[in-house]
Each structure stands twice: as structure tokens, then as C-alpha cells.
Design a protein around this motif. Structure first.
Motif, short mmCIF file in Angstrom:
data_model
loop_
_atom_site.label_atom_id
_atom_site.label_comp_id
_atom_site.label_asym_id
_atom_site.label_seq_id
_atom_site.Cartn_x
_atom_site.Cartn_y
_atom_site.Cartn_z
N ALA A 99 13.73 -20.64 -19.34
CA ALA A 99 13.79 -21.71 -20.33
C ALA A 99 13.03 -21.29 -21.58
CB ALA A 99 13.19 -22.99 -19.75
N ASP A 100 13.36 -21.94 -22.70
CA ASP A 100 12.72 -21.60 -23.97
C ASP A 100 11.22 -21.81 -23.92
OD1 ASP A 100 15.21 -21.01 -24.85
OD2 ASP A 100 15.44 -22.78 -26.12
N ASP A 101 10.78 -22.87 -23.23
CA ASP A 101 9.33 -23.13 -23.15
C ASP A 101 8.63 -22.00 -22.42
OD1 ASP A 101 9.73 -25.48 -24.48
OD2 ASP A 101 9.73 -26.75 -22.69
N GLY A 102 9.26 -21.50 -21.37
CA GLY A 102 8.66 -20.39 -20.64
C GLY A 102 8.60 -19.13 -21.48
N LEU A 103 9.64 -18.88 -22.29
CA LEU A 103 9.63 -17.72 -23.17
C LEU A 103 8.53 -17.81 -24.21
CD1 LEU A 103 13.44 -17.13 -23.81
CD2 LEU A 103 11.89 -15.64 -22.55
N LEU A 104 8.39 -18.99 -24.81
CA LEU A 104 7.36 -19.17 -25.84
C LEU A 104 5.97 -19.03 -25.26
CD1 LEU A 104 8.89 -22.11 -27.91
CD2 LEU A 104 8.69 -19.72 -28.59
N ALA A 105 5.78 -19.54 -24.05
CA ALA A 105 4.47 -19.41 -23.40
C ALA A 105 4.14 -17.94 -23.15
CB ALA A 105 4.45 -20.20 -22.10
N CYS A 106 5.17 -17.18 -22.74
CA CYS A 106 4.96 -15.74 -22.51
C CYS A 106 4.62 -15.01 -23.81
CB CYS A 106 6.22 -15.16 -21.86
SG CYS A 106 6.06 -13.41 -21.40
N LEU A 107 5.34 -15.36 -24.88
CA LEU A 107 5.08 -14.72 -26.17
C LEU A 107 3.71 -15.09 -26.70
CD1 LEU A 107 8.57 -15.19 -27.89
CD2 LEU A 107 7.67 -13.11 -26.84
N ASP A 108 3.32 -16.33 -26.53
CA ASP A 108 1.98 -16.75 -26.97
C ASP A 108 0.89 -16.00 -26.21
OD1 ASP A 108 2.92 -18.51 -28.86
OD2 ASP A 108 2.97 -20.22 -27.49
N ASN A 109 1.20 -15.63 -24.98
CA ASN A 109 0.22 -14.89 -24.19
C ASN A 109 0.12 -13.43 -24.65
OD1 ASN A 109 -1.60 -14.54 -21.90
ND2 ASN A 109 0.06 -13.37 -20.96
N TRP A 110 1.23 -12.87 -25.15
CA TRP A 110 1.23 -11.48 -25.59
C TRP A 110 0.66 -11.29 -27.00
CZ3 TRP A 110 6.97 -10.27 -23.93
CH2 TRP A 110 7.01 -10.11 -22.52
N PHE A 111 0.88 -12.26 -27.86
CA PHE A 111 0.56 -12.09 -29.28
C PHE A 111 -0.46 -13.13 -29.74
CE2 PHE A 111 5.03 -10.73 -28.72
CZ PHE A 111 4.90 -9.40 -29.09
#
Length: 392
Positions: A99-111
Motif C-alpha cells: 500500500a502507498d502508506d507502507g511505501l511512504l513509511a519505508c521511504l521516511d525510514n530511509w531518508f
């Protein structure tokens, strides 16, 4: 991928790396080389100012952006290869069914969330994300969440464009320190040039001193222009490439997040405007120095004309004095010539006068007017002949 400004021998570092892995060397003079090193595949490219080394490996490194791929470069090899302009880590993942929320959470964790840029690219739903910040190891990190429908060719073009954006952005940014240094030097040159322009209007100021100061400033301006022109011209070219690659991404907004192009407009564009403004300012200062030289030349020409006019006036005055003196001498010459002519004629006509019982004094008195008139007529005829010869 690392971009390096190599030494004069751009192939030395490449050959050292290939020899380390016992991989085949390319032919002389090539601009790119692809070879399998074993643990990864190497793509080497030579550009006008720099070379790039791109290592490609299948599979995902864990943890994300660990930089493990850079460990394939031999120890101290990068330090000997040249000056590293940028180092980029690209992580490619499949989007799957997250899901988009899961993708954004992953990206926020990386950057870093405050500078994170996320864009949906192309007509598909692939995502590109980066914060364009150096991590602890000095790498720029870029994440690609690829749609399942994205074929290898499309994915390769996307990766190539993202790498080019980062590399050409970094190369363009090399002009920013040059612009800042030039801006400080221009401030001093502008102040000195303003003082010289004011000195030009000062009648008590020596033209030679003003000229020496102006020549010194003009030389500094020319040296500064020569040392910065290539860097500023290159920045314009690199900026154009960056903007072109951003346009080719065909970005669209993803859940209201900042796009890559927006980040560039906020961070990259101001730096380029600074370089362009400094270049334009340098050009204007050069034109001001040229105008100041013109003003000084005009002042010197006017002073020279005044001196020439004064010299001509002095020569005219001396010529007039000489003319008056010549006329005076001519008058005395008429008297002297007449005196000797009358004396000679008196001796010649004396016997005739004795025969006619005429006194010598009366004889000389009668001859004098005739001789004087004759001498005057002779001088006037000589003057007319000289005037005619001069007129020719």
C-alpha cells in the motif's frame, strides 16, 4: 556509481581496477567499457571532464543503502583514481502489492523526511525517491520502487536519467565556490574602479597614475574572467542537461510529497542563478573598465589637443615675430643696397657729370630716389615670384 575527475591519464585507474579483478582491458581511446568483474558488473564511461564507474549487482543489500557494493573497489583505489565528485547508491525494489502508506513509511525510514522528494514517474506507477543528502559514508541515496509492468529497458533508462541528474548537478555545483570567490573579488574591483572613475574628473590627478591604476584593475578583471569563464560555461551546459533529464522523467505528484523537480528549483536553481549573476556582473565590470578607459583616453586626447593648440599658437606668434623682423631687415636691406648702388653709379657717372659741370652731390641726390625705387620694385617682384612658387 562514482563520478571522478581523473588525472591526465584517465585509463590508469580503470586498468588498475581491471587488473585487480583480472578482467580484460578495453581498446585504446574508447569512451565506455562494460565488463563482468565477478561479484558485480562494471560500466565505465568517459565524459569531457570526468569518468564514471557504475557497479551493478543483482539482489538487494541489507540493510538498505549499506554501501556494501563500494567494498568491491580495492582498498585505497578511489583515493588514487582522482577527485570523487559524487557517489550514488541506487536501490531498486519491486512495488508488489504494498500500500502507498507502507511505501511512504519505508521511504521516511530511509531518508531525511524534511528534504525527501518522491515522484511518480512515467505513465506507470513507479516511484523515485531521494533526499539528495550525503549519508555517513558520503553517498547520495536514490530509491526506485518499480512497477511490475516496467520492462528492463525502461528501468535502465530511468536509472540512467537519475544518475545523470545527480552527476551533472554535482558538476554544475562546482561553479558555486568559484562564483562566491569571484563575487568577493568583484566587490573590491568595483570599489577601486569607482574611485578611478572619480579620479578621471579630478584635474589635479596625474593621468599617468590614473592610467596605471586602471591598467592594473583591467588586468585583474581579465585574469578573473579567464579563470572563471570555463567553469561558468560548463555550469550552463550541465544545468541544461539536468533540466532536460528532469523533464524526461515526466513526474507527477505522489500523495502531496515534494517532487524531485521541486527540490531542484528550491536548492539547485538558486545556486545556478548565483553563478549566472556573478558571470553577468563580471561582464558588466569589464564593460565599466572599458568605458573608464575610454573616458581617460578622451581626457588625454583633450589635454593633448590643448597642448597642440598652445604649441600652434606659440609657433604662430614666433612666425609673426619672424615676419616682422624679416620686414625690418628687408627695410634695412633696401637702404644698404640703395646706398651701395648709388655709390657705384656715382663712380660710373662721375666723369659725365664733370664734363657737364654737375656737382657730385647733386648727382648722388638725383640718383638716390631712382635707385631706391628700383630696389623696392626688385624686392616686390622677388616676393611675387616666391608666392607663385609656394602656391604650386
Amino acid at each position: 556509481m562514482v563520478a571522478i575527475i581523473a588525472d591526465e591519464d584517465v585509463f590508469a585507474a580503470l586498468f588498475a581496477l581491471l587488473d585487480y579483478y583480472k578482467a580484460p582491458r578495453p581498446a585504446e581511446g574508447v569512451n565506455q567499457h562494460n565488463v563482468d568483474l565477478g561479484p558485480a558488473r562494471l560500466k565505465w564511461e568517459r565524459h569531457s571532464e570526468f569518468v564514471t564507474y557504475t557497479l551493478i549487482r543483482k539482489g538487494l543489500a541489507e540493510p538498505a543503502f549499506s554501501g556494501a557494493l563500494h567494498e568491491y573497489f580495492p582498498t585505497d583505489w578511489l583515493a588514487q583514481a582522482g577527485d570523487v565528485i559524487t557517489s550514488v547508491l541506487v536501490r531498486i525494489e519491486g512495488r508488489d502489492a504494498r500500500a502507498d502508506d507502507g511505501l511512504l513509511a519505508c521511504l521516511d525510514n530511509w531518508f531525511q523526511a524534511e528534504s525527501l522528494s518522491v515522484s511518480a514517474v512515467g505513465e506507470l506507477s513507479s516511484l523515485v525517491a531521494s533526499d539528495f543528502r550525503l549519508d555517513a559514508r558520503g553517498h547520495i541515496r536514490i530509491a526506485i520502487v518499480a512497477d511490475a509492468q516496467l520492462n528492463p529497458l525502461q528501468l535502465g533508462r530511468l536509472v540512467q536519467r537519475l544518475l545523470e541528474i545527480e552527476v551533472y548537478k554535482s558538476m554544475a555545483m562546482l561553479s558555486l565556490p568559484v562564483a562566491r570567490d569571484a563575487a568577493g573579488r568583484l566587490l573590491d574591483l568595483e570599489s577601486r574602479l569607482t574611485s578611478i572613475v572619480q579620479e578621471i574628473s579630478d584635474a589635479e590627478r596625474s593621468d599617468q597614475e590614473t592610467l596605471d591604476s586602471l591598467l592594473a584593475i583591467s588586468t585583474e578583471i581579465q585574469n578573473l574572467s579567464t579563470s572563471t569563464s570555463f567553469r561558468f560555461s560548463a555550469a550552463i551546459a550541465y544545468e541544461s542537461i539536468v533540466n532536460q533529464r528532469l523533464m524526461w522523467l515526466e513526474e507527477s505528484r505522489f500523495h502531496g510529497r515534494q517532487q524531485l523537480s521541486e527540490f531542484m528549483r528550491r536548492r539547485f536553481d538558486p545556486a545556478m542563478r548565483t553563478c549566472q549573476a556573478t558571470d553577468k556582473r563580471l561582464s558588466e565590470v569589464s564593460k565599466r573598465a572599458t568605458r573608464a578607459s575610454t573616458l581617460l583616453r578622451t581626457r588625454v586626447d583633450v589635454a593633448a589637443e590643448r597642448q597642440s593648440q598652445a604649441l600652434l599658437d606659440s609657433m604662430n606668434a614666433r612666425a609673426e615675430q619672424q615676419l616682422r623682423l624679416q620686414e625690418t631687415v628687408e627695410g634695412l636691406s633696401v637702404v644698404a643696397i640703395s646706398y651701395y648702388a648709388v655709390s657705384l653709379l656715382g663712380y660710373v657717372i662721375a666723369p659725365l657729370a664733370d664734363a657737364m659741370s654737375i656737382k657730385k652731390s647733386w648727382l648722388l641726390a638725383g640718383l638716390s630716389p631712382v635707385v631706391i625705387i628700383g630696389v623696392l620694385l626688385m624686392l616686390r617682384a622677388t616676393h611675387r615670384r616666391l608666392h607663385r612658387q609656394a602656391a604650386r
